[in-house]
Design a protein around this motif. Structure first.
Motif, PDB file in Angstrom:
ATOM      1  N   LEU A  41       0.831  -1.208   0.000  1.00 46.01           N
ATOM      2  CA  LEU A  41       0.000   0.000   0.000  1.00 46.01           C
ATOM      3  C   LEU A  41       0.866   1.259   0.000  1.00 46.01           C
ATOM      4  O   LEU A  41       1.979   1.254   0.542  1.00 46.01           O
ATOM      5  CB  LEU A  41      -0.900   0.020   1.241  1.00 46.01           C
ATOM      6  N   PRO A  42       0.372   2.353  -0.567  1.00 43.53           N
ATOM      7  CA  PRO A  42       1.080   3.634  -0.445  1.00 43.53           C
ATOM      8  C   PRO A  42       1.161   4.046   1.024  1.00 43.53           C
ATOM      9  O   PRO A  42       0.341   3.609   1.847  1.00 43.53           O
ATOM     10  CB  PRO A  42       0.195   4.603  -1.235  1.00 43.53           C
ATOM     11  N   LYS A  43       2.116   4.881   1.359  1.00 41.64           N
ATOM     12  CA  LYS A  43       2.348   5.236   2.756  1.00 41.64           C
ATOM     13  C   LYS A  43       1.120   5.801   3.461  1.00 41.64           C
ATOM     14  O   LYS A  43       0.817   5.410   4.593  1.00 41.64           O
ATOM     15  CB  LYS A  43       3.514   6.225   2.848  1.00 41.64           C
ATOM     16  N   PRO A  44       0.350   6.728   2.849  1.00 41.74           N
ATOM     17  CA  PRO A  44      -0.851   7.221   3.541  1.00 41.74           C
ATOM     18  C   PRO A  44      -1.865   6.106   3.846  1.00 41.74           C
ATOM     19  O   PRO A  44      -2.531   6.133   4.879  1.00 41.74           O
ATOM     20  CB  PRO A  44      -1.430   8.247   2.559  1.00 41.74           C
ATOM     21  N   CYS A  45      -1.963   5.126   2.946  1.00 41.74           N
ATOM     22  CA  CYS A  45      -2.899   4.013   3.169  1.00 41.74           C
ATOM     23  C   CYS A  45      -2.399   3.070   4.256  1.00 41.74           C
ATOM     24  O   CYS A  45      -3.193   2.384   4.903  1.00 41.74           O
ATOM     25  CB  CYS A  45      -3.118   3.236   1.874  1.00 41.74           C
ATOM     26  N   GLN A  46      -1.087   3.019   4.451  1.00 46.45           N
ATOM     27  CA  GLN A  46      -0.535   2.165   5.510  1.00 46.45           C
ATOM     28  C   GLN A  46      -1.012   2.629   6.880  1.00 46.45           C
ATOM     29  O   GLN A  46      -1.360   1.822   7.744  1.00 46.45           O
ATOM     30  CB  GLN A  46       0.995   2.177   5.445  1.00 46.45           C
ATOM     31  N   LYS A  47      -1.036   3.947   7.063  1.00 48.32           N
ATOM     32  CA  LYS A  47      -1.524   4.492   8.333  1.00 48.32           C
ATOM     33  C   LYS A  47      -2.999   4.149   8.538  1.00 48.32           C
ATOM     34  O   LYS A  47      -3.415   3.745   9.636  1.00 48.32           O
ATOM     35  CB  LYS A  47      -1.341   6.009   8.353  1.00 48.32           C
ATOM     36  N   ALA A  48      -3.795   4.294   7.476  1.00 45.82           N
ATOM     37  CA  ALA A  48      -5.214   3.937   7.559  1.00 45.82           C
ATOM     38  C   ALA A  48      -5.390   2.462   7.851  1.00 45.82           C
ATOM     39  O   ALA A  48      -6.255   2.072   8.650  1.00 45.82           O
ATOM     40  CB  ALA A  48      -5.919   4.309   6.252  1.00 45.82           C
ATOM     41  N   GLN A  49      -4.564   1.627   7.230  1.00 52.19           N
ATOM     42  CA  GLN A  49      -4.661   0.174   7.436  1.00 52.19           C
ATOM     43  C   GLN A  49      -4.379  -0.205   8.883  1.00 52.19           C
ATOM     44  O   GLN A  49      -5.086  -1.032   9.473  1.00 52.19           O
ATOM     45  CB  GLN A  49      -3.669  -0.527   6.499  1.00 52.19           C
ATOM     46  N   ARG A  50      -3.374   0.412   9.483  1.00 49.48           N
ATOM     47  CA  ARG A  50      -3.056   0.120  10.895  1.00 49.48           C
ATOM     48  C   ARG A  50      -4.220   0.527  11.802  1.00 49.48           C
ATOM     49  O   ARG A  50      -4.594  -0.199  12.733  1.00 49.48           O
ATOM     50  CB  ARG A  50      -1.791   0.871  11.321  1.00 49.48           C
ATOM     51  N   THR A  51      -4.795   1.695  11.527  1.00 55.29           N
ATOM     52  CA  THR A  51      -5.919   2.177  12.338  1.00 55.29           C
ATOM     53  C   THR A  51      -7.109   1.235  12.224  1.00 55.29           C
ATOM     54  O   THR A  51      -7.724   0.862  13.234  1.00 55.29           O
ATOM     55  CB  THR A  51      -6.334   3.596  11.894  1.00 55.29           C
ATOM     56  N   LEU A  52      -7.452   0.821  11.019  1.00 53.56           N
ATOM     57  CA  LEU A  52      -8.602  -0.063  10.821  1.00 53.56           C
ATOM     58  C   LEU A  52      -8.355  -1.431  11.448  1.00 53.56           C
ATOM     59  O   LEU A  52      -9.285  -2.041  11.989  1.00 53.56           O
ATOM     60  CB  LEU A  52      -8.907  -0.205   9.326  1.00 53.56           C
ATOM     61  N   ARG A  53      -7.144  -1.917  11.375  1.00 52.70           N
ATOM     62  CA  ARG A  53      -6.820  -3.207  12.014  1.00 52.70           C
ATOM     63  C   ARG A  53      -7.008  -3.118  13.529  1.00 52.70           C
ATOM     64  O   ARG A  53      -7.519  -4.045  14.160  1.00 52.70           O
ATOM     65  CB  ARG A  53      -5.390  -3.610  11.685  1.00 52.70           C
TER      66      ARG A  53
END
Length: 276
Positions: A203-215
């Motif tokens: 994932l692009p870096k901004p999406c990585q942050k979103a992915q961690r939050t959703l997890r």
């Protein structure tokens, strides 16, 4: 407000209050079932919220079954301490915002990487609303002359295809955002689970942050699929609060600000004494 009662479904959301709060944010409380405003708390800080809710007896707080709130992490430990029997429901709007903001960041990065006079750069800026639109609602039938594409006659789907073709990162972020919308629209734990399995490195870096939050909030998000409650009405009240602040050109006293909000919202949870 009545200190001997709280609703079984409690909705919490913060809003910008200005200098009244050290954090700049105050907190609004709403009955999640009737959508009636209960009260306004001066600050969303841990200390202020604890001092406020400790005014309610333990037995009253123990009767709260569900709390609808955004994904702000510091609220979690606070809720567990104050409301021992309450389960947290993630507000779906704030879930979507995670991917929405990530997609916009990737779009902006892609746009800045192109020459300033590049037609695609201007198209990325002009058609950003199409990128955040639900793919299921895109118009496939109407073809229009689109600025930035050499005057080509394109429908909305074709515009999206050309924009996402400019960057692999943008294409990945767009797919991530749309998959999350699909999971929320169909309230599908399976689609959400498949999305959260995506490796961070893919994932692009901004999406990585979103992915961690959703997890971190997966259980709360899945619970929102099972429950009919959300903070939509509370978000509407926050817009009313913004209007109150603008019309009054600001307030110097938080008690007056709070009372104005409760009066305008016609809160049934406090008494108004009128002069004889």
């Amino acid at each position: 407000p009545k200190r001997h009662w709280l609703p079984e479904v409690l909705a919490l959301d913060d809003f910008k209050a200005g200098r009244f709060a050290t954090s700049g944010m105050s907190m609004a409380l709403m009955n999640g079932e009737t959508h009636e405003l209960i009260d306004v708390i001066e600050s969303r800080t841990n200390t202020c919220l604890r001092n406020y809710f400790y005014r309610y007896e333990y037995a009253v707080r123990a009767k709260v079954k569900l709390i609808v709130v955004d994904l702000y992490q510091p609220y979690r430990s606070l809720i567990r301490d104050l409301f021992p029997n309450a389960a947290i429901v993630a507000d779906r709007y704030h879930v979507v915002v995670q991917a929405y903001q990530a997609l916009n960041q990737v779009r902006t990065q892609t746009m800045k990487a192109l020459p300033s006079k590049d037609k695609l750069a201007r198209a990325l800026k002009r058609y950003w609303r199409l990128l955040v639109k639900d793919a299921a609602k895109l118009n496939w039938h109407d073809f229009k002359r689109r600025t930035g594409f050499g005057g080509a006659q394109l429908n909305e789907r074709e515009v999206i295809d050309r924009l996402t073709a400019t960057s692999d990162a943008l294409s990945t972020a767009y797919g991530y955002y749309q998959q999350l919308l699909c999971a929320l629209h169909f309230q599908s734990s399976e689609v959400l689970a498949e999305l959260l399995k995506t490796k961070l490195t893919a994932l692009p870096k901004p999406c990585q942050k979103a992915q961690r939050t959703l997890r971190n909030h997966r259980e709360e998000i899945e619970r929102s699929f099972e429950q009919p409650y959300n903070n939509g009405s509370l978000e509407g009240t926050n817009n009313v609060i913004k209007t109150i602040k603008r019309v009054a050109f600001g307030f110097r006293s938080f008690p007056n600000f709070r009372l104005r909000i409760l009066l305008v919202a016609k809160s049934p949870y406090f008494n108004v004494k009128t002069a004889a």
